[in-house]
Design a protein around this motif. Structure first.
Motif, PDB file in Angstrom:
ATOM      1  N   UNK A  18      48.758  35.439  37.893  1.00  0.00           N
ATOM      2  CA  UNK A  18      47.673  36.359  38.214  1.00  0.00           C
ATOM      3  C   UNK A  18      46.484  36.054  37.315  1.00  0.00           C
ATOM      4  N   UNK A  19      45.305  36.429  37.790  1.00  0.00           N
ATOM      5  CA  UNK A  19      44.071  36.201  37.048  1.00  0.00           C
ATOM      6  C   UNK A  19      43.205  37.443  37.202  1.00  0.00           C
ATOM      7  N   UNK A  20      42.526  37.834  36.129  1.00  0.00           N
ATOM      8  CA  UNK A  20      41.678  39.024  36.188  1.00  0.00           C
ATOM      9  C   UNK A  20      40.194  38.686  36.110  1.00  0.00           C
ATOM     10  N   UNK A  21      39.851  37.458  35.676  1.00  0.00           N
ATOM     11  CA  UNK A  21      38.450  37.126  35.472  1.00  0.00           C
ATOM     12  C   UNK A  21      37.733  36.572  36.680  1.00  0.00           C
ATOM     13  N   UNK A  22      38.461  36.158  37.725  1.00  0.00           N
ATOM     14  CA  UNK A  22      37.809  35.534  38.874  1.00  0.00           C
ATOM     15  C   UNK A  22      37.005  36.527  39.697  1.00  0.00           C
TER      16      UNK A  22
ATOM     17  N   UNK B  71      39.225  38.990  26.172  1.00  0.00           N
ATOM     18  CA  UNK B  71      39.567  40.270  26.816  1.00  0.00           C
ATOM     19  C   UNK B  71      38.408  40.804  27.645  1.00  0.00           C
ATOM     20  N   UNK B  72      37.708  39.894  28.313  1.00  0.00           N
ATOM     21  CA  UNK B  72      36.607  40.274  29.185  1.00  0.00           C
ATOM     22  C   UNK B  72      35.271  40.412  28.506  1.00  0.00           C
TER      23      UNK B  72
ATOM     24  N   UNK C  40      47.412  34.662  27.032  1.00  0.00           N
ATOM     25  CA  UNK C  40      47.166  33.676  28.084  1.00  0.00           C
ATOM     26  C   UNK C  40      45.682  33.318  28.085  1.00  0.00           C
ATOM     27  N   UNK C  41      45.374  32.176  28.666  1.00  0.00           N
ATOM     28  CA  UNK C  41      44.005  31.711  28.830  1.00  0.00           C
ATOM     29  C   UNK C  41      43.768  31.498  30.314  1.00  0.00           C
ATOM     30  N   UNK C  42      42.810  32.213  30.875  1.00  0.00           N
ATOM     31  CA  UNK C  42      42.459  32.052  32.284  1.00  0.00           C
ATOM     32  C   UNK C  42      41.290  31.083  32.395  1.00  0.00           C
ATOM     33  N   UNK C  43      41.491  29.988  33.093  1.00  0.00           N
ATOM     34  CA  UNK C  43      40.467  28.958  33.273  1.00  0.00           C
ATOM     35  C   UNK C  43      40.013  29.021  34.721  1.00  0.00           C
ATOM     36  N   UNK C  44      38.776  29.460  34.931  1.00  0.00           N
ATOM     37  CA  UNK C  44      38.246  29.716  36.271  1.00  0.00           C
ATOM     38  C   UNK C  44      37.121  28.720  36.512  1.00  0.00           C
TER      39      UNK C  44
ATOM     40  N   UNK D 294      32.272  26.844  34.364  1.00  0.00           N
ATOM     41  CA  UNK D 294      33.563  27.538  34.304  1.00  0.00           C
ATOM     42  C   UNK D 294      33.410  28.836  33.528  1.00  0.00           C
ATOM     43  N   UNK D 295      34.342  29.752  33.778  1.00  0.00           N
ATOM     44  CA  UNK D 295      34.515  30.958  32.984  1.00  0.00           C
ATOM     45  C   UNK D 295      35.924  30.903  32.405  1.00  0.00           C
TER      46      UNK D 295
END
Length: 663
Positions: free
Chosen positions: A50-54, A125-126, A152-156, A171-172
């Protein structure tokens, strides 16, 4: 050599694709082969992240309107990654350039020298980490959060200005930290490594059944660095070879605190890092440890989250601070000092709500008050001050529409107003087709922009010249992403993209050694990426990727500087005798690339290996041994116009031994 390495990674991907599935090898065949048909054990083996930043809300990566990779805390520990840059360069389409002071992140063939990572937006954390003077974010030892605290690290990948505004260019990256419940007590770690390098950390975490949570942590790094560095560009028949001795040291400290009470979460971070300059950059003398840079970063803030009926609301308010001090000792001249400081306030509200049966609307507003954007600069007649104060206001909205079963569309845009640049608006649209639960096809388009920062506009010191007329750079990208899960144990990802950039901001230089930032001609890029990940029930994990890209100016077919045409990664992790002991190998290939002065930095491949053992008696602790640059490969990175050198050699084989203990 480079071609053979690339072919090796491609061969691995083909083997992963063609090998029989783990399900068929260890269980009777079933009528259907999708995720829904897998047993509980198989569902635990495969993982749809799951990803929260996209989309500023939590969703499956297969539903997100981006090409997403999630790096977990388990992977960080298994592979011995100590910095954010080390974790990112081991993922598809990223590479890192190190000039022995700062680490610079490249993405999809774009890695402008001395850009201070201002084309990638990094969040914790956003919360935006990029500062308000250089728009910079650190990915080396100066990153303000210890990687051991990361969940975790979210790579978008791709443009993200439609939700995040400036700097969300290529990227974000959202770094999500651990909670106190993950420690449930104290935890300490100690690492000893080559070059008399020591890392230490002490952490404490606690939580209760009422949802209250507390995490406190302090970390410290000290290193003497490489004792002697040879730079042939400084060879002199009178003074001898250009050798820098005893000037590569580094010190860094971080303090992190977070708390959760009911709907509120609180966070406070402060970090400081000092790095000595051993390379002669900016005209400094070799072997003089008096030349150094000191970077400080801090923030404190609160976030409120609530669910009401079919809506979720997130509101956050933060105060941020940055400070930079540089002391430079020129050869045969008096030392000089420069300073930059920034303070700013951030407020943001985001609301996400399900409307009817087909729509999910996300809307929000963000305000940034730049209280201080200060640079002490020296135009040659003594120290003078350049101080700016500015404001930014943004409104954004996005609609995720379910068009039919397995078909959805994403439409969004953000409008930004900045007192230095006026209004700017950037949309994104996407079509996501999921013909079955194992497959996702995404057709995406997005635009982004990056406003020139205070440093690029106003910095003047010695050979550096200000350019207050510089304009924002803008990007448009079209992308096709295909994600497929096969047999419950194999994950495949492919992506193809086309990018156009207008007004690309780059550092320029002349033969008289003057440097400045300015907009360049239009730039085009296109690329193809493939990635495969295979998991076995015995704990073995293999992941490989190849990214082939080409970025060039519209009026010149030659590639951009520091733009490798091929990137390859390979990661292997396997248990040794028991699953509490693992061996993990990560390998990266970077093809040749041009330097700022038109020379060629040779292709290279570097492998790192980590052995880790986590016995039950250590209460969540572990011991590990890492060998970085396992084969002692000689390689170099291109650097910016402030160097006499075209490329700088990187470290050879180094060893680190670390122990973590819970108590």
């Amino acid at each position: 050599m480079a071609t053979r390495m690339t072919r090796a990674v491609l061969l691995l991907l083909l083997l992963l694709l063609s090998s029989p599935s783990a399900t068929s090898a260890q269980a009777p065949p079933t009528p259907t082969t999708g995720l829904a048909a897998q047993s509980l054990e198989e569902l635990m083996t495969i993982k749809v992240d799951t990803v929260s930043g996209a989309s500023k809300r939590e969703q499956l990566v297969t539903e997100a309107p981006s090409s997403v990779t999630v790096v977990t805390a388990q992977e960080i520990a298994a592979y011995g990654w100590r910095t954010l840059g080390e974790a990112l360069r081991a993922t598809r389409s990223f590479y890192v350039t190190y000039d022995r002071n700062y680490s610079y992140l490249g993405a999809r063939g774009f890695g402008r020298p001395t850009d201070y990572n201002n084309r990638v937006l990094v969040l914790v954390n956003g919360h935006r980490v990029n500062d308000n003077v250089y728009d910079a974010v650190s990915v080396g030892a100066d990153f303000p959060v210890d990687l051991a605290l990361v969940e975790r690290i979210e790579i978008i990948r791709g443009p993200g200005s439609a939700l995040y505004g400036t700097s969300a260019f290529f990227a974000v990256i959202d770094v999500i930290t651990r909670r106190g419940s993950g420690l449930a007590g104290g935890e300490g770690s100690l690492e000893s490594a080559s070059f008399n390098t020591w890392r230490s950390r002490g952490s404490f975490g606690a939580s209760d059944d009422r949802g209250r949570d507390l995490l406190l942590s302090v970390s410290h790094l000290s290193s003497d660095g490489v004792g002697a560095l040879r730079f042939p560009e400084y060879d002199d028949p009178l003074t001898g070879p250009g050798i820098s001795r005893g000037a590569d040291g580094e010190r860094a400290s971080t303090l992190f605190a977070s708390a959760r009470v009911g709907h509120f979460s609180f966070e406070a971070v402060t970090s400081e890092r000092e790095k000595h300059l051993a390379t002669g950059a900016w005209g400094t003398a070799l072997s003089d440890p008096g030349s150094a840079t000191v970077d400080r970063r801090a923030w404190v803030g609160a976030t409120w989250r609530s669910e009401w009926k079919r809506a979720s609301v997130v509101a956050r308010a933060f105060y941020d601070h940055m400070r930079y001090e540089g002391t430079y000792v020129p050869e045969g001249d008096d030392a000089y000092t420069e300073y930059a400081g920034g303070d700013w306030l951030v407020g943001e509200v985001t609301v996400s709500r399900v409307v009817g049966v087909r729509h999910r609307l996300t809307a929000g507003s963000e305000y940034r008050e730049h209280l201080r954007q200060l640079q002490l600069i020296d135009p040659g007649t003594g120290m003078t001050e350049n101080s700016q104060r500015s404001r930014q206001l943004a409104l954004y909205a996005q609609d995720e529409v379910r068009l039919a079963d397995g078909v959805s569309a994403v439409v969004g845009a953000r409008a930004d107003y900045w007192t230095l640049d006026g209004w700017s608006a950037h949309p994104r649209v996407g079509l996501i087709v999921q013909p079955d639960v194992d497959t996702s096809v995404k057709l995406l388009y997005g635009s982004a922009y990056r406003a020139p920062n205070a440093y690029e506009r106003f910095y003047t010191q010695g050979r550096a010249v200000a350019n207050p007329l510089i304009r924002p750079e803008r990007l448009r990208t079209g992308e096709l992403v295909v994600e497929r899960y096969v047999g419950g144990r194999l994950r495949l990802t492919g992506a193809a993209y086309v990018t156009q950039i207008t007004g690309l901001i780059s550092q320029h230089g002349q033969v008289d050694e003057r440097t400045w930032y300015d907009n360049g001609p239009r730039v085009y890029a296109r690329g193809v990426e493939v990635e495969a990940e295979r998991r076995w029930t015995n704990g073995v994990v293999a992941r490989g990727s190849v990214a082939k890209q080409r970025a060039h100016e519209a009026n010149n077919d030659a590639p951009l500087s520091n733009s490798p045409g091929v990137l390859g990664t390979l990661r292997l992790e396997a248990p040794l005798v028991t699953r509490r002991a693992t061996i993990a190998l990560d390998w990266q290939h970077v093809s040749s690339r041009l330097t700022d002065r038109g020379a060629t930095a040779a292709a290279y491949a570097v492998a790192n290996v980590t052995w880790r053992y986590a016995p039950r008696q250590m209460r969540g602790g572990a011991v590990a041994i890492s060998v970085y640059n396992l084969l002692d490969t000689a390689y170099a990175h291109p650097v910016g116009a402030e160097f006499r050198q075209d490329v700088l050699g990187q470290d050879g084989r180094t060893i680190a031994v670390r122990a973590t203990l819970g108590f």
